[in-house]
Design a protein around this motif. Sequence first.
Motif: not given
Length: 358
Positions: A13-17, A88-96, A118-121
């Motif tokens: 679905x194109x989410x980072x995490x 550590x999990x390399x989550x710095x932005x994007x769809x979350x 972050x763009x929260x969904x």
Amino acid sequence: MRIEKFVSLIRERGFEGALISPGANFYYLTGLNLHEVGERLTLLVVNADGNYHLLAPSLYENTIGDFPVTFWRDGENPYHKLALILGELELSGGKLLVEDTMRADWLLNILRTGNRAFEPYPLSPVMRELRMRKDSNEIEAMEQAAKVADRVFEEVLSWDIPGMREKELALKIELRIRELSDGISFEPIVASGENAANPHHAPGDRRIRKGDIVILDYGAKVRGYCSDITRTIAVGQPDAKLVEVYDVVKEAQENAYRAVREGVKAREVDRAARETIAKAGYGEYFTHRTGHGLGLEIHEEPYISPEGEVTLEDGMTFTIEPGIYIPGLGGVRIEDDVLVDGGRGKRLTRARGELVVL
């Protein structure tokens, strides 16, 4: 295994995490039965590469086991520790993806602590793809929870109900469920006489008396999975109109049950009940959907409603619970838990369905 399937979905679905707070989704993915400890931040962090880490208060240090976890103690800033986990999990932005029921202050603090990219969904549209179809272990737990509900109903029929207050009967039902299972799936509803015209009546001080129709709605939990049953009984001979209403509701429930097939839309099951009640002249008194999905939560997908677009599949579980509620007189609801199995409906709750007159 469940986390792996979840990771595949979020990647597709194109989410980072995802950030998942305690609740049904958290339990489904981890098997950890944690509860929010007040305002203390508790989060499962998952990335699209399949890595995951839990942040939890130190109160859980002796209960979590070998799950990857970072604990924080009172006096520490948990959001600083969360920032380290995100790094550590390399989550710095994007769809979350974010748990729908997460506390608002947690989400606001996360976004304020250097995570504005972050763009929260909402998490639920993704999780429902995993949770709507139950596996054999989930179904077995729900069957056990349904058996408890059936047994409690038979026991209730042996109790000396006339003269009891509604809340007294509700508490007695709750105690018996807790004795037989892991707990209640919701606070029992006991609605007697004119109170039965309120679908979600809160049990009160009204005493049950001869001539009353009484709605009993309750459920048990086994290994986290819910049952949800409603039966309407009579204490002494009820008003003739309510007997007629009972027969209409029973027919509507049976017609809806027969409409359950793999491949049909949820709304078709709702329509079968709704048309039966409308044809009998009581359409305006059927004020809610015909049913709701059932599992780790008492209300989840699929919803058996006029707008229900979900196509039924084997492994889906839900209630069928039409009702008629007439202000000033009373009401009737009959509810069973149903599994789609082998392309057809299978009742999980099997307590007698005819009107019982005590």
